[in-house]
Every structure is written in C-alpha cells, then in structure tokens.
Design a protein around this motif. Sequence first.
Motif, PDB file in Angstrom:
ATOM      1  N   LEU A 135      11.917  -0.538   7.174  1.00 38.66           N
ATOM      2  CA  LEU A 135      10.573  -0.909   6.745  1.00 38.66           C
ATOM      3  C   LEU A 135       9.787  -1.494   7.911  1.00 38.66           C
ATOM      4  O   LEU A 135      10.085  -2.606   8.370  1.00 38.66           O
ATOM      5  N   ASP A 136       8.826  -0.750   8.405  1.00 35.38           N
ATOM      6  CA  ASP A 136       7.898  -1.272   9.411  1.00 35.38           C
ATOM      7  C   ASP A 136       6.671  -1.767   8.669  1.00 35.38           C
ATOM      8  O   ASP A 136       5.938  -0.979   8.066  1.00 35.38           O
ATOM      9  N   VAL A 137       6.481  -3.084   8.700  1.00 33.34           N
ATOM     10  CA  VAL A 137       5.334  -3.652   8.004  1.00 33.34           C
ATOM     11  C   VAL A 137       4.215  -3.906   9.009  1.00 33.34           C
ATOM     12  O   VAL A 137       4.440  -3.956  10.220  1.00 33.34           O
ATOM     13  N   LEU A 138       3.015  -4.009   8.513  1.00 28.62           N
ATOM     14  CA  LEU A 138       1.871  -4.251   9.381  1.00 28.62           C
ATOM     15  C   LEU A 138       2.065  -5.575  10.120  1.00 28.62           C
ATOM     16  O   LEU A 138       2.326  -6.607   9.487  1.00 28.62           O
ATOM     17  N   PRO A 139       2.000  -5.569  11.451  1.00 29.96           N
ATOM     18  CA  PRO A 139       2.180  -6.806  12.222  1.00 29.96           C
ATOM     19  C   PRO A 139       1.230  -7.899  11.731  1.00 29.96           C
ATOM     20  O   PRO A 139       0.054  -7.649  11.453  1.00 29.96           O
ATOM     21  N   GLY A 140       1.773  -9.087  11.606  1.00 21.09           N
ATOM     22  CA  GLY A 140       1.004 -10.221  11.115  1.00 21.09           C
ATOM     23  C   GLY A 140       1.117 -10.438   9.620  1.00 21.09           C
ATOM     24  O   GLY A 140       0.686 -11.464   9.104  1.00 21.09           O
ATOM     25  N   SER A 141       1.711  -9.472   8.912  1.00 15.09           N
ATOM     26  CA  SER A 141       1.838  -9.607   7.455  1.00 15.09           C
ATOM     27  C   SER A 141       3.270  -9.927   7.023  1.00 15.09           C
ATOM     28  O   SER A 141       3.584  -9.858   5.838  1.00 15.09           O
ATOM     29  N   GLU A 142       4.115 -10.291   7.966  1.00 13.48           N
ATOM     30  CA  GLU A 142       5.529 -10.518   7.663  1.00 13.48           C
ATOM     31  C   GLU A 142       5.741 -11.597   6.599  1.00 13.48           C
ATOM     32  O   GLU A 142       6.536 -11.401   5.675  1.00 13.48           O
ATOM     33  N   GLU A 143       5.062 -12.710   6.719  1.00  6.96           N
ATOM     34  CA  GLU A 143       5.241 -13.804   5.758  1.00  6.96           C
ATOM     35  C   GLU A 143       4.801 -13.373   4.356  1.00  6.96           C
ATOM     36  O   GLU A 143       5.507 -13.624   3.372  1.00  6.96           O
ATOM     37  N   GLU A 144       3.666 -12.703   4.274  1.00  7.60           N
ATOM     38  CA  GLU A 144       3.178 -12.228   2.978  1.00  7.60           C
ATOM     39  C   GLU A 144       4.113 -11.165   2.398  1.00  7.60           C
ATOM     40  O   GLU A 144       4.373 -11.141   1.194  1.00  7.60           O
ATOM     41  N   PHE A 145       4.624 -10.284   3.259  1.00  3.33           N
ATOM     42  CA  PHE A 145       5.578  -9.265   2.817  1.00  3.33           C
ATOM     43  C   PHE A 145       6.831  -9.922   2.234  1.00  3.33           C
ATOM     44  O   PHE A 145       7.314  -9.531   1.166  1.00  3.33           O
ATOM     45  N   GLU A 146       7.381 -10.902   2.928  1.00  4.08           N
ATOM     46  CA  GLU A 146       8.592 -11.561   2.447  1.00  4.08           C
ATOM     47  C   GLU A 146       8.347 -12.255   1.108  1.00  4.08           C
ATOM     48  O   GLU A 146       9.214 -12.243   0.238  1.00  4.08           O
ATOM     49  N   TRP A 147       7.186 -12.850   0.943  1.00  7.13           N
ATOM     50  CA  TRP A 147       6.859 -13.475  -0.340  1.00  7.13           C
ATOM     51  C   TRP A 147       6.806 -12.412  -1.439  1.00  7.13           C
ATOM     52  O   TRP A 147       7.370 -12.585  -2.512  1.00  7.13           O
ATOM     53  N   ALA A 148       6.105 -11.300  -1.169  1.00  3.16           N
ATOM     54  CA  ALA A 148       5.981 -10.221  -2.149  1.00  3.16           C
ATOM     55  C   ALA A 148       7.358  -9.617  -2.453  1.00  3.16           C
ATOM     56  O   ALA A 148       7.652  -9.282  -3.605  1.00  3.16           O
ATOM     57  N   PHE A 149       8.184  -9.500  -1.434  1.00  6.06           N
ATOM     58  CA  PHE A 149       9.513  -8.945  -1.658  1.00  6.06           C
ATOM     59  C   PHE A 149      10.339  -9.867  -2.561  1.00  6.06           C
ATOM     60  O   PHE A 149      11.118  -9.397  -3.390  1.00  6.06           O
ATOM     61  N   TRP A 182       6.618  -2.619  -8.513  1.00  4.41           N
ATOM     62  CA  TRP A 182       7.285  -2.673  -7.204  1.00  4.41           C
ATOM     63  C   TRP A 182       6.349  -2.078  -6.138  1.00  4.41           C
ATOM     64  O   TRP A 182       6.117  -2.669  -5.097  1.00  4.41           O
ATOM     65  N   SER A 183       5.810  -0.910  -6.436  1.00  8.59           N
ATOM     66  CA  SER A 183       4.909  -0.216  -5.509  1.00  8.59           C
ATOM     67  C   SER A 183       3.668  -1.044  -5.217  1.00  8.59           C
ATOM     68  O   SER A 183       3.246  -1.158  -4.059  1.00  8.59           O
ATOM     69  N   SER A 184       3.075  -1.618  -6.233  1.00  6.58           N
ATOM     70  CA  SER A 184       1.853  -2.387  -6.031  1.00  6.58           C
ATOM     71  C   SER A 184       2.112  -3.650  -5.208  1.00  6.58           C
ATOM     72  O   SER A 184       1.243  -4.095  -4.466  1.00  6.58           O
ATOM     73  N   LEU A 185       3.302  -4.199  -5.313  1.00  4.99           N
ATOM     74  CA  LEU A 185       3.648  -5.385  -4.533  1.00  4.99           C
ATOM     75  C   LEU A 185       3.920  -5.066  -3.071  1.00  4.99           C
ATOM     76  O   LEU A 185       3.542  -5.838  -2.182  1.00  4.99           O
ATOM     77  N   LEU A 186       4.577  -3.932  -2.799  1.00  3.24           N
ATOM     78  CA  LEU A 186       5.124  -3.710  -1.461  1.00  3.24           C
ATOM     79  C   LEU A 186       4.533  -2.568  -0.642  1.00  3.24           C
ATOM     80  O   LEU A 186       4.477  -2.657   0.584  1.00  3.24           O
ATOM     81  N   HIS A 187       4.109  -1.506  -1.267  1.00  2.00           N
ATOM     82  CA  HIS A 187       3.750  -0.311  -0.495  1.00  2.00           C
ATOM     83  C   HIS A 187       2.559  -0.511   0.444  1.00  2.00           C
ATOM     84  O   HIS A 187       2.450   0.182   1.454  1.00  2.00           O
ATOM     85  N   ARG A 188       1.718  -1.462   0.178  1.00  2.00           N
ATOM     86  CA  ARG A 188       0.550  -1.701   1.034  1.00  2.00           C
ATOM     87  C   ARG A 188       0.924  -2.268   2.403  1.00  2.00           C
ATOM     88  O   ARG A 188       0.119  -2.249   3.336  1.00  2.00           O
ATOM     89  N   PHE A 189       2.159  -2.759   2.547  1.00  2.00           N
ATOM     90  CA  PHE A 189       2.585  -3.359   3.808  1.00  2.00           C
ATOM     91  C   PHE A 189       3.114  -2.343   4.815  1.00  2.00           C
ATOM     92  O   PHE A 189       3.217  -2.645   5.996  1.00  2.00           O
ATOM     93  N   TYR A 190       3.503  -1.161   4.387  1.00  2.00           N
ATOM     94  CA  TYR A 190       4.236  -0.229   5.244  1.00  2.00           C
ATOM     95  C   TYR A 190       3.327   0.623   6.113  1.00  2.00           C
ATOM     96  O   TYR A 190       2.371   1.224   5.632  1.00  2.00           O
ATOM     97  N   SER A 191       3.689   0.714   7.387  1.00  2.00           N
ATOM     98  CA  SER A 191       3.015   1.615   8.310  1.00  2.00           C
ATOM     99  C   SER A 191       3.980   1.970   9.430  1.00  2.00           C
ATOM    100  O   SER A 191       4.252   1.131  10.291  1.00  2.00           O
ATOM    101  N   PRO A 192       4.541   3.149   9.399  1.00  2.00           N
ATOM    102  CA  PRO A 192       4.372   4.239   8.436  1.00  2.00           C
ATOM    103  C   PRO A 192       5.193   3.988   7.177  1.00  2.00           C
ATOM    104  O   PRO A 192       5.999   3.047   7.132  1.00  2.00           O
ATOM    105  N   PHE A 193       5.015   4.856   6.183  1.00  2.00           N
ATOM    106  CA  PHE A 193       5.786   4.724   4.956  1.00  2.00           C
ATOM    107  C   PHE A 193       7.258   4.995   5.273  1.00  2.00           C
ATOM    108  O   PHE A 193       7.568   5.923   6.016  1.00  2.00           O
TER     109      PHE A 193
END
Length: 103
Positions: free
Chosen positions: A8-22, A75-86
Amino acid sequence: MITEHALLDVLPGSEEEFEWAFGEARELISASPGFRGLELLRCLETPARYLLLVRWDSVEAHTVGFRQGPSYERWSSLLHRFYSPFPVVSHYESALSTSSSVV
C-alpha cells in the motif's frame, strides 16, 4: 489457510490519517467470515509505504466473502482514497515455514 499480500503506497503526508482510518476499517474486515488475522507493517525506508498481510481460510473468503460482502463498501470509503497507485493484491499459501526461539 492463505495469506493476502498488498503493498500500500499512500499519499505522502497522509500516513497518520491512513493509520487512523485503517484502525476503523480493521473492525470491518475482522468480522468477515473466514478472516484469521492481519498485520499492517510500515516501511522504514519509505514511510508512506505499508505492507498489509491478511490471513484467510481461503481465497474465496477474501474475494467473495469480504469483497462482495456488506462491509466492503465502507472499507473502500475509509481507505481507497489514500492509495496512489491502487495496490495490487496477491494470495499466497505456505511453501516453507520456520521459526526461531531465543533461550
């Protein structure tokens, strides 16, 4: 038992928000039939990269039971917005196993 592997490559700078959503999304996947456990690992060299390992009873428990089940939309609504690329998801079965014990 099989292991799902997703890099999972998440958008740089969104790591903390991603971990919360996860953390919230983890509740959804863990309630899915055939779920055995998961591990989310963060890369030391590339902090916006994570390795997701999920253990399932079968490939179908993941691809049909979870992905086509009632919790996947949330699940998708929580996490898929963070991925680049999918992420590309692969499934593995054990070929060789070992462990060490410290005495």
